[in-house]
Design a protein around this motif. Structure first.
Motif, PDB file in Angstrom:
ATOM      1  N   VAL A  71       0.737  -1.079   0.007  1.00 38.62           N
ATOM      2  CA  VAL A  71      -0.138  -0.023  -0.120  1.00 38.62           C
ATOM      3  C   VAL A  71       0.884   1.205   0.059  1.00 38.62           C
ATOM      4  N   LEU A  72       0.620   2.106  -1.047  1.00 39.62           N
ATOM      5  CA  LEU A  72       1.174   3.267  -1.046  1.00 39.62           C
ATOM      6  C   LEU A  72       0.596   4.767  -0.615  1.00 39.62           C
ATOM      7  N   ILE A  73       1.263   5.500   0.402  1.00 38.59           N
ATOM      8  CA  ILE A  73       0.528   6.439   0.993  1.00 38.59           C
ATOM      9  C   ILE A  73       1.326   7.590   0.637  1.00 38.59           C
ATOM     10  N   THR A  74       0.801   8.671  -0.143  1.00 38.30           N
ATOM     11  CA  THR A  74       1.904   9.907  -0.476  1.00 38.30           C
ATOM     12  C   THR A  74       1.138  11.068  -0.502  1.00 38.30           C
ATOM     13  N   GLY A  75       1.810  12.089  -0.067  1.00 38.29           N
ATOM     14  CA  GLY A  75       1.434  13.518   0.261  1.00 38.29           C
ATOM     15  C   GLY A  75       0.921  14.093  -1.102  1.00 38.29           C
ATOM     16  N   ARG A  76       1.215  13.727  -2.352  1.00 39.54           N
ATOM     17  CA  ARG A  76       0.878  14.007  -3.544  1.00 39.54           C
ATOM     18  C   ARG A  76      -0.654  14.360  -3.649  1.00 39.54           C
ATOM     19  N   ILE A  77      -1.104  15.091  -4.441  1.00 40.10           N
ATOM     20  CA  ILE A  77      -2.581  15.177  -4.709  1.00 40.10           C
ATOM     21  C   ILE A  77      -3.147  14.392  -5.659  1.00 40.10           C
ATOM     22  N   GLU A  78      -4.393  14.135  -5.568  1.00 37.67           N
ATOM     23  CA  GLU A  78      -5.214  13.417  -6.492  1.00 37.67           C
ATOM     24  C   GLU A  78      -5.030  13.608  -7.895  1.00 37.67           C
ATOM     25  N   PRO A  79      -5.039  14.881  -8.341  1.00 37.09           N
ATOM     26  CA  PRO A  79      -4.724  15.271  -9.826  1.00 37.09           C
ATOM     27  C   PRO A  79      -3.295  14.566 -10.295  1.00 37.09           C
ATOM     28  N   GLN A  80      -2.446  14.341  -9.478  1.00 37.96           N
ATOM     29  CA  GLN A  80      -0.962  13.726  -9.923  1.00 37.96           C
ATOM     30  C   GLN A  80      -1.112  12.039  -9.783  1.00 37.96           C
ATOM     31  N   ARG A  81      -2.087  11.822  -9.781  1.00 37.21           N
ATOM     32  CA  ARG A  81      -2.046  10.160  -9.741  1.00 37.21           C
ATOM     33  C   ARG A  81      -1.645   9.592 -10.953  1.00 37.21           C
ATOM     34  N   ASN A  82      -2.160  10.161 -12.141  1.00 36.54           N
ATOM     35  CA  ASN A  82      -1.611   9.531 -13.281  1.00 36.54           C
ATOM     36  C   ASN A  82      -0.071   9.403 -13.607  1.00 36.54           C
ATOM     37  N   VAL A  83       0.537  10.931 -13.334  1.00 39.19           N
ATOM     38  CA  VAL A  83       1.953  11.035 -13.534  1.00 39.19           C
ATOM     39  C   VAL A  83       2.770  10.052 -12.318  1.00 39.19           C
ATOM     40  N   THR A  84       2.024   9.988 -11.363  1.00 36.53           N
ATOM     41  CA  THR A  84       2.920   9.255 -10.132  1.00 36.53           C
ATOM     42  C   THR A  84       2.916   7.872 -10.535  1.00 36.53           C
ATOM     43  N   GLU A  85       1.822   7.263 -11.034  1.00 37.30           N
ATOM     44  CA  GLU A  85       1.511   5.796 -11.350  1.00 37.30           C
ATOM     45  C   GLU A  85       2.718   5.751 -12.483  1.00 37.30           C
ATOM     46  N   LYS A  86       2.538   6.633 -13.358  1.00 41.20           N
ATOM     47  CA  LYS A  86       3.401   6.306 -14.510  1.00 41.20           C
ATOM     48  C   LYS A  86       4.853   6.373 -14.185  1.00 41.20           C
ATOM     49  N   ASN A  87       5.259   7.272 -13.119  1.00 37.22           N
ATOM     50  CA  ASN A  87       6.723   7.345 -12.649  1.00 37.22           C
ATOM     51  C   ASN A  87       7.121   6.047 -11.831  1.00 37.22           C
ATOM     52  N   LEU A  88       6.045   5.587 -11.069  1.00 36.51           N
ATOM     53  CA  LEU A  88       6.614   4.468 -10.383  1.00 36.51           C
ATOM     54  C   LEU A  88       6.695   3.196 -11.466  1.00 36.51           C
ATOM     55  N   VAL A  89       5.780   2.942 -12.326  1.00 37.09           N
ATOM     56  CA  VAL A  89       6.270   2.013 -13.414  1.00 37.09           C
ATOM     57  C   VAL A  89       7.607   2.121 -13.855  1.00 37.09           C
ATOM     58  N   TYR A  90       7.736   3.510 -14.533  1.00 39.60           N
ATOM     59  CA  TYR A  90       9.052   3.850 -14.940  1.00 39.60           C
ATOM     60  C   TYR A  90      10.351   3.501 -14.248  1.00 39.60           C
ATOM     61  N   ALA A  91      10.205   3.571 -13.033  1.00 44.16           N
ATOM     62  CA  ALA A  91      11.327   3.353 -11.837  1.00 44.16           C
ATOM     63  C   ALA A  91      11.306   1.846 -11.553  1.00 44.16           C
ATOM     64  N   GLY A  92      10.217   0.968 -12.007  1.00 44.48           N
ATOM     65  CA  GLY A  92      10.592  -0.417 -11.824  1.00 44.48           C
ATOM     66  C   GLY A  92       9.384  -0.937 -10.666  1.00 44.48           C
ATOM     67  N   TYR A  93       8.424  -0.244 -10.297  1.00 45.03           N
ATOM     68  CA  TYR A  93       7.415  -0.753  -9.208  1.00 45.03           C
ATOM     69  C   TYR A  93       6.336  -1.268 -10.051  1.00 45.03           C
ATOM     70  N   SER A  94       5.613  -2.251  -9.342  1.00 47.53           N
ATOM     71  CA  SER A  94       4.245  -2.649  -9.677  1.00 47.53           C
ATOM     72  C   SER A  94       3.585  -3.269  -8.712  1.00 47.53           C
ATOM     73  N   ASN A  95       2.272  -3.736  -9.154  1.00 50.16           N
ATOM     74  CA  ASN A  95       1.487  -4.888  -8.203  1.00 50.16           C
ATOM     75  C   ASN A  95       1.349  -4.240  -7.018  1.00 50.16           C
ATOM     76  N   TRP A  96       1.068  -2.587  -6.751  1.00 46.72           N
ATOM     77  CA  TRP A  96       0.594  -2.383  -5.367  1.00 46.72           C
ATOM     78  C   TRP A  96      -0.780  -2.642  -5.393  1.00 46.72           C
TER      79      TRP A  96
END
Length: 257
Positions: free
Chosen positions: A168-193
């Motif tokens: 489970v990921l809990i971030t202080g980023r805001i909801e409108p940044q969901r897509n770019v955050t998910e994109k960055n996580l996948v780009y960096a090698g994270y998945s399956n949260w």
């Protein structure tokens, strides 16, 4: 910001970001500058970092002027990587003692910024924590979705997942940044949260400690068991509905209450 300035900003961050591989931070410390630090400055800054990492210092606003070069050397050198590896190793040692029930309710919680993803390319261009934080320029960096993984955390993430934990990921980023955050996580090698919590409108104005505690309470109310939690801020870890074990990652660049 007009299109010309935005393009210039994006190009500047891209150039800094190219100093990083997808898997390893490669900013090179300025050895000539670091030699200017006196022995007293080195001792002062090392002790200052101890107080902020242990939370003895409490609320603090910025890196002391005399410690900017020290923080740069630390964040871009072997010590930061080693400290991060030790935190991951201690986390994994605990994780291996947990009896996974197999019902999908055993959870490990991760913060994102300076925990899973490194914003060091941004902070290298903004004084390593010595400059006042600017939401606008940081959001522009976030929207590039190019923050590299912290390798120690990526290893821990993958290994706790293999052990059977739900992530489970809990971030202080805001909801409108969901897509770019998910994109960055996948780009960096994270998945399956399992779940990704971002601040919604109802979370506006809450401290990180309260907001993240409330999200952990939501998990507990849904029957999840929070065994471990990893974050670079004490506000990621303290409060209520806390994990059985919490693990603090190093970050002498900023403080979030």
């Amino acid at each position: 910001m007009d299109s010309g300035r935005l393009l210039l900003f994006s190009l500047s961050l891209a150039l800094v970001s190219r100093a990083f591989s997808d898997s390893l931070i490669r900013i090179t410390p300025d050895r000539r500058s670091s030699t200017k630090l006196s022995r007293d400055d080195v001792l002062f800054c090392d002790s200052w970092r101890f107080t902020v990492e242990t939370n003895d210092a409490g609320v603090w606003v910025s890196v002391p002027d005399r410690c900017v070069q020290w923080v740069k050397d630390y964040m871009t050198g072997d010590r930061y990587r080693s400290d991060s590896e030790f935190a991951a190793d201690d986390s994994l040692s605990f994780a291996k003692t947990v009896q996974i029930a197999g019902d999908g309710k055993d959870v490990w919680v991760f913060d994102i910024d300076e925990t899973l993803l490194s914003n060091l390319p941004y902070y290298a261009a903004h004084g390593f924590g010595s400059e006042a934080f600017d939401d606008s320029t940081f959001d522009e960096w976030v929207n590039l979705a190019e923050a590299p993984a912290l390798q120690a955390s990526l290893r821990l993430y993958r290994e706790v997942e293999q052990l059977g934990f739900k992530i489970v990921l809990i971030t202080g980023r805001i909801e409108p940044q969901r897509n770019v955050t998910e994109k960055n996580l996948v780009y960096a090698g994270y998945s399956n949260w399992e779940r990704l919590f971002l601040r919604g409108r109802a979370d506006s104005g809450k401290t990180a400690l309260v907001y993240k505690s409330e999200k952990r309470r939501e998990l507990e109310d849904e029957g999840y068991r929070i065994h471990g939690s990893s974050g670079d801020q004490w506000s990621d870890l303290l409060g209520f509905a806390i994990a059985r074990r919490s693990f603090k990652l190093p970050n002498p660049m900023y403080y979030i209450p």
